[in-house]
Design a protein around this motif. Structure first.
Motif, PDB file in Angstrom:
ATOM      1  N   ASP A 128       0.853  -1.190   0.000  1.00  0.00           N
ATOM      2  CA  ASP A 128       0.000   0.000   0.000  1.00  0.00           C
ATOM      3  C   ASP A 128       0.886   1.236   0.000  1.00  0.00           C
ATOM      4  OD1 ASP A 128      -1.786   2.124   0.752  1.00  0.00           O
ATOM      5  OD2 ASP A 128      -3.173   0.617   1.520  1.00  0.00           O
ATOM      6  N   SER A 129       0.813   2.023  -1.075  1.00  0.00           N
ATOM      7  CA  SER A 129       1.700   3.177  -1.230  1.00  0.00           C
ATOM      8  C   SER A 129       1.375   4.317  -0.276  1.00  0.00           C
ATOM      9  CB  SER A 129       1.662   3.681  -2.679  1.00  0.00           C
ATOM     10  OG  SER A 129       0.349   4.080  -3.040  1.00  0.00           O
ATOM     11  N   ARG A 130       0.246   4.241   0.431  1.00  0.00           N
ATOM     12  CA  ARG A 130      -0.087   5.296   1.398  1.00  0.00           C
ATOM     13  C   ARG A 130       0.735   5.174   2.679  1.00  0.00           C
ATOM     14  NH1 ARG A 130      -5.859   4.439   2.887  1.00  0.00           N
ATOM     15  NH2 ARG A 130      -5.057   2.296   2.900  1.00  0.00           N
ATOM     16  N   PHE A 131       1.327   4.029   2.920  1.00  0.00           N
ATOM     17  CA  PHE A 131       2.103   3.795   4.136  1.00  0.00           C
ATOM     18  C   PHE A 131       3.590   3.817   3.769  1.00  0.00           C
ATOM     19  CE2 PHE A 131       3.925   1.870   7.789  1.00  0.00           C
ATOM     20  CZ  PHE A 131       3.003   1.941   8.821  1.00  0.00           C
ATOM     21  N   PHE A 132       4.254   4.948   4.040  1.00  0.00           N
ATOM     22  CA  PHE A 132       5.676   5.098   3.712  1.00  0.00           C
ATOM     23  C   PHE A 132       5.962   4.700   2.267  1.00  0.00           C
ATOM     24  CE2 PHE A 132       6.371   5.594   8.190  1.00  0.00           C
ATOM     25  CZ  PHE A 132       7.624   6.199   8.329  1.00  0.00           C
ATOM     26  N   MET A 133       5.088   5.081   1.368  1.00  0.00           N
ATOM     27  CA  MET A 133       5.228   4.777  -0.061  1.00  0.00           C
ATOM     28  C   MET A 133       5.397   3.279  -0.310  1.00  0.00           C
ATOM     29  SD  MET A 133       4.611   6.780  -2.432  1.00  0.00           S
ATOM     30  CE  MET A 133       5.304   5.756  -3.704  1.00  0.00           C
ATOM     31  N   GLY A 134       4.783   2.453   0.529  1.00  0.00           N
ATOM     32  CA  GLY A 134       4.879   1.012   0.351  1.00  0.00           C
ATOM     33  C   GLY A 134       6.297   0.492   0.488  1.00  0.00           C
ATOM     34  N   SER A 135       7.141   1.234   1.204  1.00  0.00           N
ATOM     35  CA  SER A 135       8.551   0.851   1.304  1.00  0.00           C
ATOM     36  C   SER A 135       8.716  -0.430   2.108  1.00  0.00           C
ATOM     37  CB  SER A 135       9.371   1.983   1.926  1.00  0.00           C
ATOM     38  OG  SER A 135       8.838   2.366   3.178  1.00  0.00           O
ATOM     39  N   MET A 136       9.811  -1.146   1.830  1.00  0.00           N
ATOM     40  CA  MET A 136      10.043  -2.456   2.426  1.00  0.00           C
ATOM     41  C   MET A 136      10.851  -2.334   3.717  1.00  0.00           C
ATOM     42  SD  MET A 136      11.254  -6.019   0.676  1.00  0.00           S
ATOM     43  CE  MET A 136      12.724  -5.348  -0.102  1.00  0.00           C
ATOM     44  N   SER A 137      10.150  -2.450   4.814  1.00  0.00           N
ATOM     45  CA  SER A 137      10.791  -2.504   6.126  1.00  0.00           C
ATOM     46  C   SER A 137      11.119  -3.956   6.447  1.00  0.00           C
ATOM     47  CB  SER A 137       9.837  -1.952   7.185  1.00  0.00           C
ATOM     48  OG  SER A 137       8.680  -2.786   7.274  1.00  0.00           O
ATOM     49  N   ALA A 138      11.757  -4.186   7.609  1.00  0.00           N
ATOM     50  CA  ALA A 138      12.011  -5.565   8.046  1.00  0.00           C
ATOM     51  C   ALA A 138      10.697  -6.306   8.249  1.00  0.00           C
ATOM     52  CB  ALA A 138      12.835  -5.553   9.330  1.00  0.00           C
ATOM     53  N   ALA A 139       9.682  -5.594   8.747  1.00  0.00           N
ATOM     54  CA  ALA A 139       8.378  -6.222   8.977  1.00  0.00           C
ATOM     55  C   ALA A 139       7.693  -6.574   7.656  1.00  0.00           C
ATOM     56  CB  ALA A 139       7.486  -5.302   9.809  1.00  0.00           C
ATOM     57  N   VAL A 140       7.810  -5.699   6.662  1.00  0.00           N
ATOM     58  CA  VAL A 140       7.222  -5.992   5.347  1.00  0.00           C
ATOM     59  C   VAL A 140       7.884  -7.230   4.752  1.00  0.00           C
ATOM     60  CG1 VAL A 140       7.054  -5.184   2.955  1.00  0.00           C
ATOM     61  CG2 VAL A 140       6.449  -3.655   4.835  1.00  0.00           C
ATOM     62  N   GLY A 141       9.220  -7.290   4.817  1.00  0.00           N
ATOM     63  CA  GLY A 141       9.924  -8.446   4.299  1.00  0.00           C
ATOM     64  C   GLY A 141       9.539  -9.724   5.026  1.00  0.00           C
ATOM     65  N   GLU A 142       9.352  -9.628   6.340  1.00  0.00           N
ATOM     66  CA  GLU A 142       8.959 -10.796   7.129  1.00  0.00           C
ATOM     67  C   GLU A 142       7.545 -11.255   6.761  1.00  0.00           C
ATOM     68  OE1 GLU A 142       9.099 -13.838  10.103  1.00  0.00           O
ATOM     69  OE2 GLU A 142      10.620 -12.694   9.024  1.00  0.00           O
ATOM     70  N   LYS A 143       6.636 -10.306   6.576  1.00  0.00           N
ATOM     71  CA  LYS A 143       5.266 -10.681   6.214  1.00  0.00           C
ATOM     72  C   LYS A 143       5.209 -11.324   4.831  1.00  0.00           C
ATOM     73  CE  LYS A 143       1.665  -8.299   7.436  1.00  0.00           C
ATOM     74  NZ  LYS A 143       0.647  -7.245   7.649  1.00  0.00           N
ATOM     75  N   VAL A 144       5.972 -10.780   3.889  1.00  0.00           N
ATOM     76  CA  VAL A 144       6.002 -11.368   2.549  1.00  0.00           C
ATOM     77  C   VAL A 144       6.596 -12.772   2.610  1.00  0.00           C
ATOM     78  CG1 VAL A 144       7.048 -11.197   0.255  1.00  0.00           C
ATOM     79  CG2 VAL A 144       6.065  -9.161   1.328  1.00  0.00           C
ATOM     80  N   THR A 145       7.674 -12.929   3.370  1.00  0.00           N
ATOM     81  CA  THR A 145       8.315 -14.243   3.501  1.00  0.00           C
ATOM     82  C   THR A 145       7.372 -15.250   4.138  1.00  0.00           C
ATOM     83  OG1 THR A 145      10.507 -13.227   3.680  1.00  0.00           O
ATOM     84  CG2 THR A 145      10.264 -15.485   4.508  1.00  0.00           C
ATOM     85  N   ARG A 146       6.674 -14.847   5.175  1.00  0.00           N
ATOM     86  CA  ARG A 146       5.716 -15.746   5.833  1.00  0.00           C
ATOM     87  C   ARG A 146       4.583 -16.126   4.890  1.00  0.00           C
ATOM     88  NH1 ARG A 146       4.702 -13.937  12.145  1.00  0.00           N
ATOM     89  NH2 ARG A 146       6.903 -13.689  12.758  1.00  0.00           N
ATOM     90  N   LEU A 147       4.172 -15.189   4.038  1.00  0.00           N
ATOM     91  CA  LEU A 147       3.110 -15.493   3.076  1.00  0.00           C
ATOM     92  C   LEU A 147       3.585 -16.545   2.082  1.00  0.00           C
ATOM     93  CD1 LEU A 147       0.252 -14.755   2.005  1.00  0.00           C
ATOM     94  CD2 LEU A 147       1.401 -13.149   0.462  1.00  0.00           C
ATOM     95  N   VAL A 148       4.818 -16.393   1.602  1.00  0.00           N
ATOM     96  CA  VAL A 148       5.374 -17.382   0.682  1.00  0.00           C
ATOM     97  C   VAL A 148       5.423 -18.752   1.350  1.00  0.00           C
ATOM     98  CG1 VAL A 148       7.391 -18.048  -0.681  1.00  0.00           C
ATOM     99  CG2 VAL A 148       6.740 -15.631  -0.520  1.00  0.00           C
ATOM    100  N   GLU A 149       5.846 -18.787   2.595  1.00  0.00           N
ATOM    101  CA  GLU A 149       5.938 -20.053   3.329  1.00  0.00           C
ATOM    102  C   GLU A 149       4.550 -20.642   3.597  1.00  0.00           C
ATOM    103  OE1 GLU A 149      10.165 -19.022   5.598  1.00  0.00           O
ATOM    104  OE2 GLU A 149       8.256 -18.755   6.655  1.00  0.00           O
ATOM    105  N   TYR A 150       3.578 -19.778   3.805  1.00  0.00           N
ATOM    106  CA  TYR A 150       2.192 -20.235   3.984  1.00  0.00           C
ATOM    107  C   TYR A 150       1.694 -20.879   2.693  1.00  0.00           C
ATOM    108  CZ  TYR A 150      -2.834 -19.983   5.037  1.00  0.00           C
ATOM    109  OH  TYR A 150      -4.159 -20.291   5.239  1.00  0.00           O
ATOM    110  N   ALA A 151       1.962 -20.224   1.567  1.00  0.00           N
ATOM    111  CA  ALA A 151       1.553 -20.774   0.275  1.00  0.00           C
ATOM    112  C   ALA A 151       2.232 -22.127   0.031  1.00  0.00           C
ATOM    113  CB  ALA A 151       1.907 -19.802  -0.843  1.00  0.00           C
ATOM    114  N   ASP A 152       3.481 -22.222   0.429  1.00  0.00           N
ATOM    115  CA  ASP A 152       4.219 -23.476   0.269  1.00  0.00           C
ATOM    116  C   ASP A 152       3.617 -24.575   1.150  1.00  0.00           C
ATOM    117  OD1 ASP A 152       6.155 -25.343  -0.368  1.00  0.00           O
ATOM    118  OD2 ASP A 152       7.615 -24.548   1.043  1.00  0.00           O
TER     119      ASP A 152
END
Length: 288
Positions: A128-152
């Motif tokens: 979501d670009s409204r939140f810090f321009m959608g920038s990738m924080s450590a938390a964003v990276g962790e959530k994306v990684t967990r989503l990939v692992e969930y899909a797996d």
């Protein structure tokens, strides 16, 4: 999910939260940033925030974007409480995080969830670009990684919508590390036969472009999206040359083989469902 986050999610499903303002009266107009013509707000809403005159695709919130593609009543958010703090004690960062959370009602710049598209189970995420321009924080990276692992884990197809200014400078190397972290998770997912559809929206830049956004088995984009690593001005100053017309636009990248297709917002759900059916990715019946 705690009641606080449940209430926050419900709030974000309203038009007010998604667009950051109250629903406007029918006579209120908004100038399109692309063609400059006045468009009635109600008409803009009815066209899913796509200008009915020129087709310009407005950036939209993550919850709203997911509501356009998921079957009604199937959205289930994952890792909602996960959020950044201030790991490097960057001056003023905590206050800016608090401000972003108050303005958007979100906890971080990405929403990850499980849901269904045409009855087929999927793991989905949207920046979501409204939140810090959608920038990738450590938390964003962790959530994306967990989503990939969930899909797996549940043998689900993975769909990610990118909209980002890149790595979050307030977290320095911890943010940059997420490029490798998310890419490694996707490689493991791919090695096990997982299907990953990446959808690039306006804008997708920086470290997000250089990591998970560009690793899709199928690469889609919205019309007119800006997609690149460094900005055009930075590139021109670096190489000392004028860039081609439309450089870094979705249309330019499609012409040069970086994308598989450009899909208008109103056709995206049908396109995703078609791709899922072609690949026979319905998910593990025992998954949650």
């Amino acid at each position: 999910m705690s009641s606080v986050f449940a209430q926050r999610r419900q709030k974000l499903l309203s038009l007010k939260a998604l667009r950051g303002s109250s629903p406007a009266p029918a006579h209120t107009e908004e100038a399109c940033p692309a063609c400059g013509k006045a468009v009635p707000r109600r008409e803009l809403v009815g066209h899913r925030y796509v200008c009915p005159l020129c087709g310009h695709h407005y950036p939209v919130g993550a919850y709203y974007r997911l509501s356009l593609i998921l079957d009604k009543g199937t959205f289930r958010e994952l890792d909602a409480p996960l959020a950044s703090n201030n790991p490097l004690d960057f001056p003023g960062y905590e206050a800016k995080l608090d401000g972003a959370r108050r303005r958007t009602g979100m906890n971080e710049a990405v929403v990850t969830a499980a849901g269904r598209i045409g009855g087929q189970r999927v793991a989905v995420g949207a920046l979501d670009s409204r939140f810090f321009m959608g920038s990738m924080s450590a938390a964003v990276g962790e959530k994306v990684t967990r989503l990939v692992e969930y899909a797996d884990k549940y043998k689900l197809p993975l769909i990610l919508f990118s909209a980002s200014g890149g790595a979050r400078m307030q977290e320095g190397i911890l943010s940059l590390m997420q490029m490798a972290k998310t890419s490694a998770a996707l490689e493991r997912f791919s090695q096990k036969g997982g299907l990953y559809i990446s959808v690039l929206t306006h804008p997708t830049t920086g470290g997000v472009t250089a990591s998970f956004a560009s690793l899709g088995d199928i690469m889609l984009a919205e019309p007119g999206a800006l997609i690149g690593f460094a900005g055009p001005r930075v590139i021109e100053q670096t190489i000392g040359e004028k860039l081609p017309e439309g450089f870094q636009s979705a249309e330019y990248l499609l012409e040069h083989g970086f994308l598989d297709a450009i899909v208008p917002r109103d056709a995206l759900r049908a396109t995703l469902l078609h791709l899922l059916k072609l690949h026979g990715k319905g998910g593990d019946a025992h998954g949650k």
